[in-house]
Design a protein around this motif. Structure first.
Motif, mmCIF file in Angstrom:
data_model
loop_
_atom_site.group_PDB
_atom_site.id
_atom_site.type_symbol
_atom_site.label_atom_id
_atom_site.label_comp_id
_atom_site.label_asym_id
_atom_site.label_seq_id
_atom_site.Cartn_x
_atom_site.Cartn_y
_atom_site.Cartn_z
ATOM 1 N N ILE A 100 -9.128 38.689 -31.642
ATOM 2 C CA ILE A 100 -8.977 37.581 -30.829
ATOM 3 C C ILE A 100 -8.912 36.370 -32.091
ATOM 4 O O ILE A 100 -9.916 36.253 -32.663
ATOM 5 N N PRO A 101 -7.794 35.668 -32.402
ATOM 6 C CA PRO A 101 -8.010 34.408 -33.128
ATOM 7 C C PRO A 101 -8.621 33.327 -32.517
ATOM 8 O O PRO A 101 -8.317 32.877 -31.640
ATOM 9 N N VAL A 102 -9.455 32.732 -33.267
ATOM 10 C CA VAL A 102 -10.447 31.591 -32.803
ATOM 11 C C VAL A 102 -10.501 30.579 -33.814
ATOM 12 O O VAL A 102 -10.850 30.860 -34.934
ATOM 13 N N ASN A 103 -9.767 29.167 -33.318
ATOM 14 C CA ASN A 103 -9.847 28.228 -34.252
ATOM 15 C C ASN A 103 -10.773 27.296 -33.945
ATOM 16 O O ASN A 103 -11.218 27.087 -32.482
ATOM 17 N N PHE A 104 -11.491 26.609 -34.806
ATOM 18 C CA PHE A 104 -12.831 25.842 -34.277
ATOM 19 C C PHE A 104 -12.876 24.443 -35.255
ATOM 20 O O PHE A 104 -12.079 24.340 -36.173
ATOM 21 N N ASN A 105 -13.357 23.588 -34.674
ATOM 22 C CA ASN A 105 -13.542 22.125 -35.296
ATOM 23 C C ASN A 105 -15.028 22.107 -35.885
ATOM 24 O O ASN A 105 -15.947 22.472 -35.233
ATOM 25 N N TYR A 106 -15.277 21.487 -36.978
ATOM 26 C CA TYR A 106 -16.497 21.358 -37.737
ATOM 27 C C TYR A 106 -17.656 20.644 -36.492
ATOM 28 O O TYR A 106 -18.871 20.825 -36.688
ATOM 29 N N LEU A 107 -17.006 19.583 -35.746
ATOM 30 C CA LEU A 107 -17.918 18.889 -35.134
ATOM 31 C C LEU A 107 -18.736 19.871 -33.951
ATOM 32 O O LEU A 107 -19.889 19.587 -33.720
ATOM 33 N N GLY A 108 -17.914 20.945 -33.686
ATOM 34 C CA GLY A 108 -18.562 21.877 -32.515
ATOM 35 C C GLY A 108 -19.648 22.753 -33.398
ATOM 36 O O GLY A 108 -20.135 23.446 -32.618
ATOM 37 N N LEU A 109 -19.633 22.712 -34.637
ATOM 38 C CA LEU A 109 -20.281 23.820 -35.631
ATOM 39 C C LEU A 109 -21.707 23.073 -36.200
ATOM 40 O O LEU A 109 -22.113 23.645 -36.748
ATOM 41 N N GLY A 110 -21.859 22.012 -35.805
ATOM 42 C CA GLY A 110 -23.175 21.366 -36.260
ATOM 43 C C GLY A 110 -24.283 22.070 -36.212
ATOM 44 O O GLY A 110 -25.031 22.325 -37.034
#
Length: 157
Positions: A100-110
């Motif tokens: 499953i490819p998952v793209n993420f944004n750093y704002l959600g990874l704090g």
């Protein structure tokens, strides 16, 4: 004539309900297990992961995936959500690995980043549902797996 038609419709409805009940009785749910989490890339605003799930089919017939959704959580924070576009089939008594490819944004990874810095590990959860086609009808079932990713060794538990 009208009474006969109503009886026929009633019998058809009962037969359909009976077949669905029988189908559920002979359908064993696939076993979905987390297999791996790999960082595919990191950029200035975010990154990409590959989440691998192993899917085992305990049934005596092949299962064809018709729909597969997912949500990636870090602790209680949702990081990514989506639907797998590349569908798959699992033969009877066999397993397949789905990436499953998952793209993420750093704002959600704090929160995730803070957890990795403090502990060197990341607690995650992958959940969603899948719909499979079988000779006896379609079945939709949820899955929910948790694990820990070690940032330093790249391993998962």
């Amino acid at each position: 004539m009208r009474k006969g038609l109503l009886v026929l419709v009633g019998v058809a409805a009962l037969a359909t309900a009976g077949c669905q009940s029988l189908g559920r009785a002979i359908f064993d749910e696939p076993v979905v297990n987390f297999r791996d989490l790999r960082v595919r890339g990191l950029g200035v605003t975010g990154g990409a992961l590959d989440v691998q799930l192993s899917i085992y089919n305990p049934n005596n017939y092949a299962l064809d995936a018709k729909r597969f959704t997912y949500r990636l959580m870090v602790d209680s924070t949702q990081i990514a959500t989506g639907q797998l576009e590349q569908l798959f089939s699992v033969r009877s008594g066999d397993s397949t690995v789905v990436t499953i490819p998952v793209n993420f944004n750093y704002l959600g990874l704090g929160r995730a980043g803070q957890q990795i810095l403090n502990r060197g590990t990341l607690d995650y959860r992958v959940l969603g549902d899948f719909t499979v086609g079988t000779p006896i009808g379609d079945f939709t079932r949820p899955y929910d797996q948790r694990g820990t990713f070690s940032a330093f060794s790249g391993s998962n538990r």
